[in-house]
Motif scaffolding. Structure first.
Motif, PDB file in Angstrom:
ATOM      1  N   VAL A  95      81.071  42.567  31.034  1.00  0.00           N
ATOM      2  CA  VAL A  95      80.575  43.923  31.283  1.00  0.00           C
ATOM      3  C   VAL A  95      80.483  44.184  32.783  1.00  0.00           C
ATOM      4  N   ALA A  96      79.929  43.230  33.532  1.00  0.00           N
ATOM      5  CA  ALA A  96      79.810  43.399  34.981  1.00  0.00           C
ATOM      6  C   ALA A  96      81.179  43.540  35.634  1.00  0.00           C
ATOM      7  N   SER A  97      82.142  42.742  35.177  1.00  0.00           N
ATOM      8  CA  SER A  97      83.481  42.792  35.768  1.00  0.00           C
ATOM      9  C   SER A  97      84.188  44.109  35.480  1.00  0.00           C
ATOM     10  N   SER A  98      83.793  44.784  34.400  1.00  0.00           N
ATOM     11  CA  SER A  98      84.445  46.041  34.039  1.00  0.00           C
ATOM     12  C   SER A  98      83.842  47.250  34.745  1.00  0.00           C
ATOM     13  N   LEU A  99      82.718  47.069  35.431  1.00  0.00           N
ATOM     14  CA  LEU A  99      81.985  48.217  35.960  1.00  0.00           C
ATOM     15  C   LEU A  99      81.977  48.345  37.472  1.00  0.00           C
ATOM     16  N   ARG A 103      80.616  62.971  35.092  1.00  0.00           N
ATOM     17  CA  ARG A 103      81.266  62.003  34.229  1.00  0.00           C
ATOM     18  C   ARG A 103      81.477  60.669  34.935  1.00  0.00           C
ATOM     19  N   HIS A 104      81.264  60.632  36.263  1.00  0.00           N
ATOM     20  CA  HIS A 104      81.377  59.387  37.022  1.00  0.00           C
ATOM     21  C   HIS A 104      82.735  58.700  36.812  1.00  0.00           C
ATOM     22  N   ARG A 105      83.780  59.465  36.648  1.00  0.00           N
ATOM     23  CA  ARG A 105      85.046  58.839  36.316  1.00  0.00           C
ATOM     24  C   ARG A 105      85.806  58.370  37.548  1.00  0.00           C
ATOM     25  N   GLY A 106      85.396  58.790  38.721  1.00  0.00           N
ATOM     26  CA  GLY A 106      86.110  58.392  39.921  1.00  0.00           C
ATOM     27  C   GLY A 106      85.476  57.203  40.590  1.00  0.00           C
ATOM     28  N   GLU A 139      93.041  50.332  33.908  1.00  0.00           N
ATOM     29  CA  GLU A 139      93.887  49.796  32.842  1.00  0.00           C
ATOM     30  C   GLU A 139      94.640  48.551  33.303  1.00  0.00           C
ATOM     31  N   GLU A 140      95.079  48.538  34.548  1.00  0.00           N
ATOM     32  CA  GLU A 140      95.795  47.377  35.063  1.00  0.00           C
ATOM     33  C   GLU A 140      94.855  46.183  35.209  1.00  0.00           C
ATOM     34  N   VAL A 141      93.644  46.452  35.700  1.00  0.00           N
ATOM     35  CA  VAL A 141      92.664  45.372  35.839  1.00  0.00           C
ATOM     36  C   VAL A 141      92.297  44.818  34.472  1.00  0.00           C
ATOM     37  N   ARG A 142      92.147  45.677  33.494  1.00  0.00           N
ATOM     38  CA  ARG A 142      91.848  45.245  32.120  1.00  0.00           C
ATOM     39  C   ARG A 142      92.902  44.278  31.601  1.00  0.00           C
ATOM     40  N   ASP A 143      94.165  44.632  31.785  1.00  0.00           N
ATOM     41  CA  ASP A 143      95.245  43.794  31.274  1.00  0.00           C
ATOM     42  C   ASP A 143      95.274  42.436  31.974  1.00  0.00           C
ATOM     43  N   GLY A 153      84.543  54.251  30.861  1.00  0.00           N
ATOM     44  CA  GLY A 153      84.669  55.604  31.392  1.00  0.00           C
ATOM     45  C   GLY A 153      85.213  55.644  32.805  1.00  0.00           C
ATOM     46  N   ILE A 154      85.706  54.512  33.292  1.00  0.00           N
ATOM     47  CA  ILE A 154      86.189  54.404  34.669  1.00  0.00           C
ATOM     48  C   ILE A 154      87.713  54.458  34.686  1.00  0.00           C
ATOM     49  N   GLU A 155      88.263  55.175  35.636  1.00  0.00           N
ATOM     50  CA  GLU A 155      89.704  55.258  35.801  1.00  0.00           C
ATOM     51  C   GLU A 155      90.198  54.425  36.971  1.00  0.00           C
ATOM     52  N   ARG A 156      89.405  54.363  38.037  1.00  0.00           N
ATOM     53  CA  ARG A 156      89.814  53.603  39.219  1.00  0.00           C
ATOM     54  C   ARG A 156      88.577  53.104  39.959  1.00  0.00           C
TER      55      ARG A 156
END
Length: 385
Positions: free
Chosen positions: A201-205, A328-331, A20-24, A48-51
């Motif tokens: 998209v690449a930067s978000s993943l 879920r690959h969330r980590g 969320e911080e990177v998004r902002d 779907g990523i948290e960190r």
């Protein structure tokens, strides 16, 4: 002769990025259009990523580096270092990850010492240097100077699969061979701000990490989890050449990651899997018995390419009839081929008799009973697209 993958180990850098911080930060970059800001928000929120983890210590909101090269925390501005600057950091930090992952794999493999290793296969496409990581592993881990070294560079997100296939072929050619396979990627070195949807998209993943394992014909120790490398198959789709690409630019490496990729996978995945299944008559018969009532994704335990969405979860790494769970690959998500291998690490870490994942449905259970040729932990094959 059974060839197995043992002692899968993973390493991530210590610097953590909160999604969320990177998004902002990305959404607030100067010069970004209104549409670009909307795309940034949507891509980061739907990832779907948290960190994530990065080797760039200054990529944090509280960084106090006096002469930043990648991120100015005081102004919250993403900087634009040259490809040379990015690659110099790769040389330093990737070497650390390669060596540490290899060291952990050797330490975790019963009956295998550094002196036993006959081959090293390294994988990476986020930087280059020579002598490369294959050489550094031999030197830093105290391997024999006669160790054969191979590096798979710039093959993209599927490269760990040809690396494992190569290791298997080495062992089949020489049953005494012990192959150390290590993959590392530093994707965060190439983060950039842009209005381009593929870049967003690449930067978000993607992020940074490494994974390593030992491939040999030596029998695993009693109680040790291992994956049997049975079958491999490669199929090139007739379309999609321009939808996933990785090129070297003046200001870092430039990724193309089209939103059309899930459609390509949906259109070609069944045809790509057919040659793989055909190599195992028992498996093919079990799948044929299921008929048309059960789609592949209902009985396939998979590790999906990150960020491709629900429509493409059948791709990349498919284990049919094995102990099934849907991660879920969330980590620790988004490390390309290193990430895929790290999810394999989770599979090896499951204790015998573990309860089924709560999302496993009856269709998966039926497939497990039907595909008797696949015991728990057996890797039936891989399909690359």
């Amino acid at each position: 002769m059974s060839v197995t993958l043992r002692a899968l180990q993973t390493v991530v850098p210590s610097t953590v990025l909160i999604q969320e911080e990177v998004r902002d930060v990305f959404a607030a970059q100067p010069g970004l259009s209104r549409l670009g800001k909307r795309l940034v928000t949507a891509s980061f929120n739907l990832s779907g990523i948290e960190r994530r983890h990065t080797v760039i210590e200054e990529l944090t909101l509280d960084s106090e580096k006096p002469d930043p090269q990648f991120f100015d925390a005081a102004t919250q501005t993403l900087l634009v270092p040259s490809t040379r600057v990015r690659n110099e950091l790769y040389i330093t930090e990737a070497t650390k990850l390669f060596v540490e992952a290899g060291r952990r794999a050797l330490a975790a493999c019963p009956g295998v010492e550094a002196a036993d290793v006959t081959h090293v296969v390294t994988v990476s496409c986020t930087g280059f240097y020579a002598p490369g990581p294959d050489y550094m592993l031999v030197r830093e881990l105290g391997l024999k100077p006669t160790t054969q070294r191979y590096h798979l560079g710039f093959m993209g997100c599927y490269a760990s699969m040809p690396a494992l296939r190569t290791a298997k072929q080495f062992v089949e050619a020489d049953p005494n061979a012990v192959v150390l396979v290590v993959s590392a990627e530093l994707c965060s070195l190439h983060l950039r701000t842009s209005d381009d949807p593929d870049t967003i998209v690449a930067s978000s993943l993607f992020s940074d990490g490494a994974a390593a394992g030992i491939v040999s014909s030596r029998a695993p120790a009693p109680g040790e989890n291992a994956l049997s490398l049975d079958l491999f198959e490669t199929v090139i789709t007739p379309v999609g050449e321009g939808d996933m690409a990785w090129k070297i630019g003046d200001e870092g490496f430039e990724m193309v990651l089209s939103t059309y990729v899930p459609h390509i996978i949906d259109e070609h995945i069944e045809g790509a899997l057919a040659p793989l299944f055909a190599k195992d008559p028992g498996l093919a018969a079990a799948i044929a018995a299921l008929g048309e009532t059960m789609p592949i994704e209902e009985f396939a335990s998979e590790v999906a390419e990150p960020g491709r969405g629900r429509r493409s979860r059948r791709n990349c790494f498919i284990r049919v009839g094995c102990h099934a769970h849907r991660s879920r690959h969330r980590g620790h998500r988004g490390r390309g081929r290193a990430g895929a291998t790290q999810h394999g690490d989770r599979a090896l870490g499951d204790p015998p008799g573990r309860a089924q994942h709560p999302r496993q449905d009856r269709g998966q259970a039926r497939a497990q009973r039907g595909a008797q040729s696949c015991r728990r932990g057996r890797l039936c094959g891989t399909t690359e697209t």
